[in-house]
Write an enzyme that holds these catalytic residues in place. Structure first.
Site, short mmCIF file in Angstrom:
data_model
loop_
_atom_site.label_atom_id
_atom_site.label_comp_id
_atom_site.label_asym_id
_atom_site.label_seq_id
_atom_site.Cartn_x
_atom_site.Cartn_y
_atom_site.Cartn_z
N SER A 178 62.36 -14.96 42.39
CA SER A 178 62.56 -14.34 41.09
C SER A 178 63.19 -12.96 41.25
O SER A 178 63.34 -12.45 42.37
CB SER A 178 61.22 -14.22 40.36
OG SER A 178 60.32 -13.44 41.11
N LEU A 218 71.05 -9.65 34.34
CA LEU A 218 72.26 -8.83 34.51
C LEU A 218 73.49 -9.71 34.68
O LEU A 218 74.58 -9.38 34.19
CB LEU A 218 72.09 -7.90 35.70
CG LEU A 218 71.22 -6.67 35.46
CD1 LEU A 218 70.87 -5.99 36.78
CD2 LEU A 218 71.91 -5.70 34.52
N ILE A 278 56.40 -24.74 38.01
CA ILE A 278 55.89 -25.80 37.13
C ILE A 278 56.05 -25.43 35.66
O ILE A 278 56.31 -26.29 34.81
CB ILE A 278 54.41 -26.13 37.48
CG1 ILE A 278 53.98 -27.42 36.77
CG2 ILE A 278 53.48 -24.96 37.14
CD1 ILE A 278 52.66 -27.96 37.27
N LYS A 283 81.26 -24.00 52.90
CA LYS A 283 80.05 -24.70 53.34
C LYS A 283 79.09 -24.93 52.17
O LYS A 283 78.53 -26.03 52.00
CB LYS A 283 79.36 -23.89 54.45
CG LYS A 283 78.09 -24.53 54.98
CD LYS A 283 77.48 -23.65 56.08
CE LYS A 283 76.19 -24.26 56.61
NZ LYS A 283 75.57 -23.40 57.67
N GLY A 310 53.61 5.16 25.98
CA GLY A 310 52.55 4.56 26.78
C GLY A 310 51.32 4.35 25.93
O GLY A 310 51.30 4.68 24.75
N CYS A 339 57.52 8.65 21.51
CA CYS A 339 56.33 7.90 21.10
C CYS A 339 55.07 8.66 21.51
O CYS A 339 54.78 9.71 20.94
CB CYS A 339 56.37 6.49 21.67
SG CYS A 339 55.22 5.34 20.86
N LEU A 340 54.33 8.20 22.51
CA LEU A 340 53.16 8.93 22.99
C LEU A 340 53.57 10.33 23.45
O LEU A 340 52.80 11.28 23.32
CB LEU A 340 52.48 8.17 24.13
CG LEU A 340 51.27 8.86 24.77
CD1 LEU A 340 50.16 9.07 23.74
CD2 LEU A 340 50.74 8.05 25.95
N HIS A 353 61.62 4.90 19.50
CA HIS A 353 62.14 4.69 20.86
C HIS A 353 63.67 4.68 20.84
O HIS A 353 64.29 3.62 20.75
CB HIS A 353 61.61 3.37 21.43
CG HIS A 353 60.17 3.40 21.81
ND1 HIS A 353 59.74 3.70 23.08
CD2 HIS A 353 59.06 3.18 21.06
CE1 HIS A 353 58.42 3.66 23.11
NE2 HIS A 353 57.98 3.34 21.90
N GLU A 367 65.70 4.99 23.18
CA GLU A 367 66.30 4.33 24.35
C GLU A 367 66.72 2.90 24.04
O GLU A 367 67.58 2.34 24.74
CB GLU A 367 65.33 4.35 25.54
CG GLU A 367 64.08 3.51 25.40
CD GLU A 367 62.89 4.25 24.81
OE1 GLU A 367 61.74 3.90 25.14
OE2 GLU A 367 63.12 5.17 24.00
#
Length: 545
Positions: A14, A20, A148, A223, A353, A380-381, A518, A520
């Site tokens: 993973s 990306l 799975i 290959k 957070g 935020c926080l 936020h 961002e």
């Protein structure tokens, strides 16, 4: 033109970079004049990642419609310059929830509900619901082939090729080709086994994208093509790059977009990558640099602040400077060592957070930035902590705190929102302490009125904005606003009904701003968010003074 579907799977391990890769392919197709949309299918059983630990999942990315989604949607939006929604992220949890809801409602007419066809049909419906007339839909399947949890998703996309026609579906498999430095060679066996596993499920990849530390030579590609039963010119190197914004150019130089266009019979158009070249030129040739201290508690996993990291880079691009990020663990900050911990930081940022762990360290860092005229940005926080710090140390309310950390306190300048107006649904939302954690925050894009003559106004250049939120605690405006304003705090952004405080500033400071939203989540490499742009500018000025 009928929508073409590109399914992107991953093998060997993973975190190879499927998100990306998908975003970069989407950017290339858009550069060729195509319209594109994109979706992430996540095999985990959670309905969404909203309640997942950032150390396990990384950042929770919030869309305009309030969906709490995978961080890959951030890459998608930034690279494709689009606004996505809940339909662009589907999890196993949501799939099973939908199927069980239908079963309880009687939609299946008493039939036995099974993975095939009911679960796979629900997945196919989710995929087919994504495009809205776009030329291409890119669908990333999370996890690794062989997991799975991912089998129903792979079965669903296998069926879609038969239903949509092979000329309308393309399978791209991203796999790892490890480089053994001691032997000085790359190994293709993991890729061979990964493709073998995928083919055993009934999916034959059309293109193999090989993640590697080094460029693969012709013999290695030949290959891989031979053992994986694909055309030689369908094997591409996804070589490691210094900046993730080099990926579209790297894929273009490999000819990936051209091969996709040929295989899907897309219109032959030139690929205009001028904006990406300009972006990378700026990143590689900065006129200066600045260092930002990010004070948080998830600093050991940078993925927890992924959009924040990228937005700061975007702010650097807008100012043509390199942004050096220094992550500082807020739990380690004390009044005695804060100067040492933040030494060399031209600006300080406290991100969002939850929970009280590390909060006092954040407040100490904010006090240091305010008193020493270091540019500060609270999100935020981070904004809530800035209000607490100002109330304690400027207004003189020593017991100032948040209801989140001190539920019984008398001087909680931050409190639990129990009611707010949702401008999208035109309804009043109500919450209480007993409400479920998942999906119950104030989520998504909300309007904000910006006050003229403030730093926020200087950044945005307009009085009405829309920003994305993810919070359940808020500035206690009714009880403490007048006292804090009298003490010098500027309330520079408010909800349209003026019930909620969205932005605060300190007037007698070079750049001290906190926002409840936020920002961002609305920044991209071609268009830095105004607040990040101005924060980086102020940090550069602080460095050079």
């Amino acid at each position: 033109m009928k929508t073409k579907f590109i399914f992107i799977t991953g093998g060997v391990l993973s975190s190879l970079g499927k998100g990306l890769a998908a975003a970069s392919i989407g950017a290339l197709l858009k550069a060729r004049g195509m319209t594109a949309t994109i979706q992430k299918l996540d095999p985990y059983i959670n309905v969404d990642p909203g309640t997942m630990n950032p150390f396990q999942h990384g950042e929770v990315y919030v869309t305009d419609d309030g969906a709490e989604t995978d961080l890959d949607l951030g890459h998608y939006e930034r690279y494709l310059d689009v606004s996505l929604s809940q339909k662009n992220n589907m999890t196993s949890g949501r799939v099973y929830h939908n199927v069980i809801t239908k079963e309880r409602r009687g939609d299946y007419l008493g039939g036995t509900v099974q993975v095939i066809p009911h679960i796979t049909d629900e997945i196919k419906n989710a995929v087919m619901n994504v495009p809205n007339g776009e030329d291409v839909a890119l669908i990333e399947i999370g996890g690794t082939v062989g997991d799975i949890e991912g089998l129903p998703f792979l079965e669903a996309i296998r069926q879609l090729r038969s239903e949509l026609g092979s000329e309308n579906v393309l399978y791209i498999h991203l796999t790892l080709v490890p480089y053994l430095a001691a032997a000085g060679e790359v190994k293709t066996k993991p890729t061979q086994h990964s493709v073998k596993e995928l083919r055993s499920i009934g999916i034959h990849p059309d293109i193999i994208l090989c993640r590697s530390e080094v460029d693969l030579d012709e013999d290695i590609k030949r290959k891989i093509a031979l053992f994986c039963d694909v055309d030689r010119d369908a094997v591409f190197t996804a070589v490691d790059v210094k900046s993730i914004y080099q990926l579209p150019l790297s894929f273009y130089n490999e000819g990936l977009d051209q091969k996709i266009a040929i295989m899907l019979k897309l219109p032959a158009k030139n690929c205009n990558l001028e904006s990406w070249r300009k972006l990378n030129h700026t990143l590689e040739n900065p006129t200066g640099e600045t260092t930002i201290g990010i004070v948080g508690k998830y600093v050991d996993l940078k993925e927890a602040y992924k959009s924040l990291h990228e937005a700061l880079i975007h702010g650097g691009v807008a100012n043509e400077v390199k942004v050096n990020l220094r992550y500082v663990n807020s739990e380690e900050i004390t009044p005695e060592n804060v100067k040492e911990k933040l030494a060399g930081c031209d600006g300080v940022l406290v991100p969002g957070g939850f929970g009280n762990r590390g909060v006092e360290g954040k407040i100490t860092a904010i006090q240091y930035a305010r008193e020493n005229k270091v540019p500060f940005f609270g999100i935020c926080l981070g904004m809530q902590c800035a209000v607490i710090e100002y109330a304690r140390n400027v207004m003189g309310l020593k017991g100032a705190n948040s209801e989140e950390f001190n539920p019984e306190g008398d001087d909680n300048v931050i409190y639990l929102m129990k009611e707010w107006y949702d401008y999208r649904t035109k309804k009043t939302e109500n919450r209480c302490e007993e409400s479920d954690k998942g999906g119950t925050m104030r989520l998504g894009a909300y309007p904000c009125k910006v006050v003229e003559g403030t730093k926020a106004m200087a950044a945005y250049g307009k009085t009405e904005i829309q920003e994305r939120h993810r919070h359940r605690y808020e500035f206690n405006k009714e009880k403490f606003a007048d006292q804090l304003v009298e003490a010098g705090l500027v309330l520079s952004g408010l909800s349209p009904d003026e019930a909620l405080v969205e932005i605060v500033e300190v007037a007698d400071h070079p750049w001290f701003l906190g926002c409840q939203f936020h920002p961002e989540f609305k920044s991209n490499p071609m268009h830095a968010h105004p607040l990040f742009r101005d924060f980086i500018k102020a940090s550069c000025e602080n460095k050079n003074k």
